[in-house]
Design a protein around this motif. Structure first.
Motif: not given
Length: 298
Positions: A5-8, A19-23, A29-34
């Motif tokens: 939920l935090k990632y989304y 930017d979200a992945a860096e933050k 790629s890990a962000m997209s998988q999540q």
């Protein structure tokens, strides 16, 4: 799911997976998988992708808005839980004078306990010298006292109120006709004081030196005994009011202001604590107590 939920919400807030992945400290790629794993878990499409852009579906918008609320609540829950955990190890130790009316003290304690429900409270009643010793040697965190500890320099204190002196005397006494009584008018009348044996010399000095009374004192072991002696017309009972006076039984005594040259005798009261033991809640308690006394002095 809380982490997903935090990632989304970060992706939507940043409007960028990169930017979200860096933050969040993970790879793109890990962000997209999540996010894909979250959609699979919900069995619902949250983000619709196309032409290097994305937008939220109606379900995704609902999940985003409700998710922000849940994350805020989760953060507050974490903070409050940690605060309660710290409070479980906290204890406020308050020392106060035995003869001090406790109305304002009770109100201040109730206010602080509402804010810190897990904090423990320890109290100790004593005379001025006893309280100062408790403060000096770490037996209390804060004391309500009539004078600043003279042998302890590193202290903080704030004023609370002024104690007003009265006498209580038998209703049969002709002095009951007076609106106030001067110290000089009491020189030949015994002064009745309730105090234990080990404090009697100190009380005698206060009466003789501070109040200017003659050394004509009758000591009683308890306040009840002192009032009995006053009702029996053995002398006058010396009392002091420091705030709101609690209700008293109907007793055959008259309370009269004690004055010097027509002005009521008073002395200052303070809340005092050591600087090297100061915690936020100690000062906070003292300031709450000060406000409670101020209400009575308006």
């Amino acid at each position: 799911m809380l982490k997903q939920l935090k990632y989304y919400t970060e992706v939507i807030t940043c409007q960028s997976f990169t930017d979200a992945a860096e933050k969040c400290g993970i790879s793109q790629s890990a962000m997209s998988q999540q996010i894909r794993a979250l959609e699979e878990n919900l069995d619902t499409e949250l983000i619709r992708r196309g032409n290097r852009k994305f937008f939220m579906t109606p379900a995704g918008e609902y999940f985003y808005r409700r998710g922000l609320v849940l994350l805020d609540e989760a953060g507050r829950l974490k903070k409050e839980t940690a605060q309660i955990g710290r409070q479980m190890n906290q204890c406020l130790r308050v020392g106060y004078l035995k003869y001090l009316h406790a109305t304002e003290l009770c109100r201040a304690a109730a206010i602080l306990s509402e804010k810190y429900p897990a904090m423990e409270l320890e109290t100790a009643a004593g005379y001025a010298e006893e309280l100062i010793d408790m403060l000096c040697f770490g037996g209390t965190d804060v004391i309500l006292c009539s004078r600043r500890p003279g042998d302890l320099q590193d202290v903080e204190y704030i004023p609370l109120t002024k104690g007003r002196f009265f006498i209580e005397i038998s209703e049969r006494s002709p002095l009951c006709a007076l609106d106030y009584v001067n110290v000089e008018e009491l020189r030949r009348i015994p002064c009745i004081i309730a105090t234990p044996d080990d404090q009697r010399e100190r009380q005698r000095d206060d009466c003789v030196n501070m109040l200017g009374l003659q050394d004509n004192i009758i000591f009683a072991d308890t306040p009840e005994e002192a009032r009995l002696l006053a009702a029996w017309d053995k002398g006058f009972l010396l009392t002091e009011e420091t705030g709101e006076r609690p209700g008293q039984d109907d007793i055959p005594l008259r309370s009269i202001p004690l004055c010097a040259n027509g002005k009521q005798l008073k002395r200052n009261y303070i809340a005092c604590w050591r600087k090297d033991r100061e915690d936020e809640y100690i000062r906070e308690f003292a300031e709450i107590l000060q406000k409670e006394y101020e209400k009575q002095n308006i």
